[in-house]
Scaffold this motif. Structure first.
Motif, mmCIF file in Angstrom:
data_model
loop_
_atom_site.group_PDB
_atom_site.id
_atom_site.type_symbol
_atom_site.label_atom_id
_atom_site.label_comp_id
_atom_site.label_asym_id
_atom_site.label_seq_id
_atom_site.Cartn_x
_atom_site.Cartn_y
_atom_site.Cartn_z
ATOM 1 N N UNK A 1 -0.294 -46.288 59.296
ATOM 2 C CA UNK A 1 -0.444 -44.860 59.584
ATOM 3 C C UNK A 1 -0.353 -44.051 58.299
ATOM 4 N N UNK B 1 -1.223 -45.043 55.297
ATOM 5 C CA UNK B 1 -2.493 -45.249 54.611
ATOM 6 C C UNK B 1 -3.574 -44.360 55.225
ATOM 7 N N UNK B 2 -3.617 -44.336 56.563
ATOM 8 C CA UNK B 2 -4.606 -43.504 57.251
ATOM 9 C C UNK B 2 -4.432 -42.029 56.927
ATOM 10 N N UNK B 3 -3.200 -41.635 56.609
ATOM 11 C CA UNK B 3 -2.956 -40.224 56.312
ATOM 12 C C UNK B 3 -3.290 -39.899 54.865
#
Lengths: 504, 353
Positions: free
Chosen positions: B232, B234-236
């Motif tokens: 999460x 990384x996704x942000x």
């Protein structure tokens, strides 16, 4: 018809939450009973009690006239209760035959009589029309086929009552038809079937009787003779759902242009992409359909900057992109709403406040030049997100994992919208949400489209796809088919394309 | 037996549970002392007296806590990001090697520069040891538990070779030890005629700074987020690779600092028995403190008290000093169980906790 299962006054609490309140119902032989309700209504808890996973706080269950002991899965199976879970429990690297053998052999047995098992599998598949190759390796099979194996696994134990938990969740319309034929032949053979679902249309087609759960309570039941969709929908939600309305779209400038993109498969994304040409315009929702695992997720992750392509050109707002990191794509104005919001979206153990600023660690409003976080401003920032997007919570400091799926999704989308993105890549944004939350996520996306943003919308739910999208493409085997204007498409045509058939 | 996640976090339980765990482990120690044939109460008295009974005892406890605070911080910060650095022992020796290489005459600086310089090279040495390992993990998923652990043995054998050969002090009468650190590099004593040295204050300062970084800055926030859910984060759009890299280097640097405090503070020169497993005990220190830097100061002092006190207890009532290790082990285990209790409800049959 004999009564098979009698559930009487079952109640179950988790902490302060009542998952089941005083629930009574019965199932007869040869009957299909549907249990409808939103996520969190208590359907799965109820089935887990019947199947012996959970202990109820009170109540009793009779099977074929005699009480069954609670909390004893093995006993439930022995009596003839079988459950096909929503998430498959198959060993991917083994064959169909081996998978069925595992579940039905004693651990201490020295040898397995595969011949005998195979014969029985063939008998079962002939009887119920479940065509499978016993020697196929599970990882090579489609979702529909895997589900059939789960059903055979259940029937193999000579069960009398089959519980199917959200069986149509990721099937194509054609696969749903096949499944329903199988279910019909099961009841013809005298079995009782319970289907848990939240998809009203499908349930109306197949079931003999429907019961509805809401907030753990039984809110109503209905016989086949007087099925009424509108009343049922209201029973499920408890109020009227305002469906989002799609206004006339106004296509604007081209925001994404992808030419001859190739991505080879890797660990994170087992399905690669081949020769993708794709255009996305402002003021447009571009829907992408596909059976999961055909590359939609890879495509979305590519657009989020997670994957370096092997070849191809991508232009975002006219700029040629040659650096593929999430940071870079965020700066290009792309917001990515990941498919799995719990593992890729929120950090469950962190608070709502912390999750709300996760994308903002470089925002000078939130972190000053020395890197110190401004608590006051962070709080205002996240409060505003929650207020504007109707995220309901007790305290900003509570861990995000305690939020419902809908509230998590609204928080995540709201967090991205604060960055004012030009392009929104939404991967299955409504999966697993309740009707109310689905409607608000859909209308959030439509609002952004009306404001001139470009939206890429990936979903497996074809009703939703056609409702929301302006144009539709289909992803099959790493290739993109389309786009087609959504008004000109039928669900069945999309379903065919999803499985590799040619239509247009 | 089942574990059920608690819906809400109870501040009361989170304070009481670790203390209850410590009391429980002392109770276990009580039984062990009894079995060993020593009067338990009297033994405890001697343990406390040995750790706190005189200025010298206090100083000794502080001196023992110094490397434990630093190795505790090394484990604490890395574990927060779920980087399992088990190699603080090796990184400590890397720091000590740096102190011996630069601090025994190669570089001559006035004291106010020499001491910071030694800490700098010690920290860099510790970080350099960990750097290839963190890159291997982030790029190729090579398990850092294995690499950092094995690196300890490599470094220890390397130090052994150097002390028997090229770095051996010619004045040591044949003992395998390094040359003494020059006077300007030696950490001054805090209390006259005790072994408590300036390194103790530096360790506390390091803990306080890390606490501020972890709890107040965006970098600390990133570490926490990476530790709880890498994907999460990384996704942000947070650079996960860079964050873990810096965390690992900071962790190595803390362990390297511990090498400096032992070489330039406590002993004055490098030997092969410089650390009786401070790197490993640091893991216990960090776990005991639930990875909180301020807590690490106190848990290091607590473990130092047990180790120092156990020495004088063993002399007074004639029980083996190994009891200290046993007590520490039981304490860590009970605290870990208590941490589970904070987060989960436990159900055994009909009983619920």
């Amino acid at each position: 018809m004999h009564t098979l299962l009698e559930v009487e006054s079952i109640s179950k609490k988790f902490g302060d939450l009542s998952a089941n309140v005083n629930i009574t119902f019965s199932v007869s032989e040869g009957e299909i009973l549907a249990v409808l309700g939103e996520n969190g209504a208590g359907k799965t808890t109820l089935m887990n009690i019947i199947f012996g996973h959970y202990l109820p706080d009170s109540g009793s269950i009779k099977f074929k006239g005699s009480h069954i002991p609670f909390g004893n899965t093995k006993e439930s199976i022995n009596l003839g209760i079988g459950m096909v879970h929503q998430h498959f429990t198959l060993a991917e690297n083994l064959s169909v035959l081996e998978n069925i053998a595992i579940g039905n052999q004693s651990l201490l047995g020295l040898s397995i009589d595969f011949k005998k098992i195979e014969k029985k599998i063939i008998n079962i598949s002939d009887e119920f029309g479940l065509s499978v190759d016993p020697h196929a390796i599970v990882s090579d099979l489609s979702i529909g086929e895997k589900q059939r194996i789960e059903i055979i696994k259940t029937l193999y134990g000579d069960c009398k009552l089959v519980i199917l938990d959200e069986p149509t969740a990721s099937l194509t319309p054609q696969e749903v038809d096949q499944l329903f034929l199988i279910i019909k032949s099961m009841v013809k053979a005298g079995l009782g079937v319970i289907i848990i679902s939240h998809k009203l249309d499908e349930i109306l087609r197949i079931s003999d009787r429907i019961i509805v759960l809401r907030n753990g309570e039984l809110t109503g039941s209905m016989e086949k003779t007087n099925f009424n969709k509108t009343i049922l929908a209201e029973m499920i939600v408890g109020k009227k759902i305002v469906r989002p309305i799609k206004k006339e779209g106004r296509k604007k400038e081209k925001l994404i242009n992808i030419r001859a993109l190739n991505v080879s498969p890797n660990i994170g994304s087992p399905m690669g992409l081949s020769d993708i040409n794709f255009e996305l315009f402002g003021g447009e929702i571009h829907g992408i359909a596909g059976v999961s695992g055909n590359g939609q997720r890879t495509f979305a992750e590519f657009l989020a900057g997670h994957i370096w392509p092997d070849s191809g050109d991508i232009f975002v707002s006219g700029n040629h992109v040659n650096k593929f990191t999430p940071e870079e794509f965020m700066n290009l104005g792309i917001a990515y709403i990941p498919e799995d919001r719990n593992s890729d979206g929120v950090v469950g153990e962190l608070s709502i406040l912390e999750n709300g600023i996760l994308t903002e660690t470089r925002n000078p409003m939130i972190a000053n030049q020395f890197g110190f976080l401004n608590r006051k401003r962070s709080k205002d920032f996240v409060s505003e997100i929650c207020e504007r997007n109707d995220v309901r919570f007790q305290s900003l400091n509570q861990p995000a994992r305690l939020l419902s799926g809908g509230n998590i999704q609204k928080l995540l989308i709201g967090r991205w919208l604060k960055r004012n993105p030009q392009i929104i890549v939404a991967c299955q944004p409504t999966r697993g949400l309740d009707e109310g939350a689905i409607a608000s996520v859909q209308s959030l996306l439509l609002t952004e489209r009306d404001r001139g943003r470009a939206v890429l919308f990936i979903t497996e739910d074809l009703d939703e796809l056609l409702l929301v999208s302006d144009v539709v493409s289909v992803m099959f085997d790493g290739k993109l088919i389309g786009p087609y204007p959504s008004e000109e498409l039928e669900k069945r045509e999309i379903g065919l394309m999803m499985t590799g058939g040619d239509v247009l | 037996m089942r574990l059920e996640s608690r819906e809400s976090y109870s501040p009361f339980l989170s304070i009481v549970a670790p203390f209850a765990a410590i009391i429980f482990s002392l109770f276990c120690a009580f039984i062990l002392l009894f079995i060993a044939g020593a009067p338990p109460l009297e033994s405890f008295f001697h343990l406390l007296k040995g750790a706190f009974g005189s200025p010298n005892a206090l100083a000794e406890t502080g001196a023992r806590a110094t490397p434990l605070i630093l190795t505790g911080l090394a484990a604490g910060i890395a574990f927060r990001a779920k980087f399992w650095n088990i190699g603080a022992e090796g990184q400590l020796y890397a720091g000590a090697l740096a102190a011996t290489f630069f601090g025994t005459g190669l570089i001559q600086l006035p004291q106010f520069l020499m001491i910071p310089f030694l800490f700098l090279v010690g920290g860099v040495a510790g970080a350099l040891v960990i750097l290839p390992l963190v890159i291997l993990r982030q790029l190729y998923k090579v398990d850092e538990v294995v690499t950092t652990l094995l690196m300890n043995f490599i470094i220890l054998l390397f130090v052994s070779y150097l002390l028997e050969g090229p770095m051996k002090d010619p004045m040591s009468l044949g003992w395998p030890q390094g040359s003494p650190v020059i006077d300007n590099g030696v950490l001054p004593q805090i209390l006259e005629r005790t072994r408590l040295h300036f390194g103790f204050l530096i360790a506390i300062l390091a803990a306080l700074s890390l606490w501020i970084v972890l709890s107040r800055t965006s970098f600390g926030f990133k570490i926490k987020a990476v530790g709880h859910n890498t994907s999460a984060t990384f996704h942000a759009g947070i650079p996960v690779f860079r964050t873990v890299l810096i965390v690992a280097c900071l962790s190595g640097a803390m362990a390297g600092f511990a090498g400096i405090t032992e070489t330039a503070g406590l002993k004055g020169y490098l030997t092969l028995d410089l650390s009786p497993g401070f790197g490993y005990t640091g893991i216990a220190v960090a776990m005991l403190a639930a990875l909180n830097p301020i807590g690490i100061i106190f848990s290091a002092l607590f473990l130092a008290m047990i180790y120092v006190g156990a020495d004088s207890m063993s002399r007074a009532v004639n029980v083996p000093t190994y009891l200290a290790d046993v007590v520490v082990a039981i304490t860590v285990l009970s605290v870990l169980v208590s941490l589970i209790l904070i987060n989960y409800k436990i159900q055994i049959g009909k009983l619920r906790f």
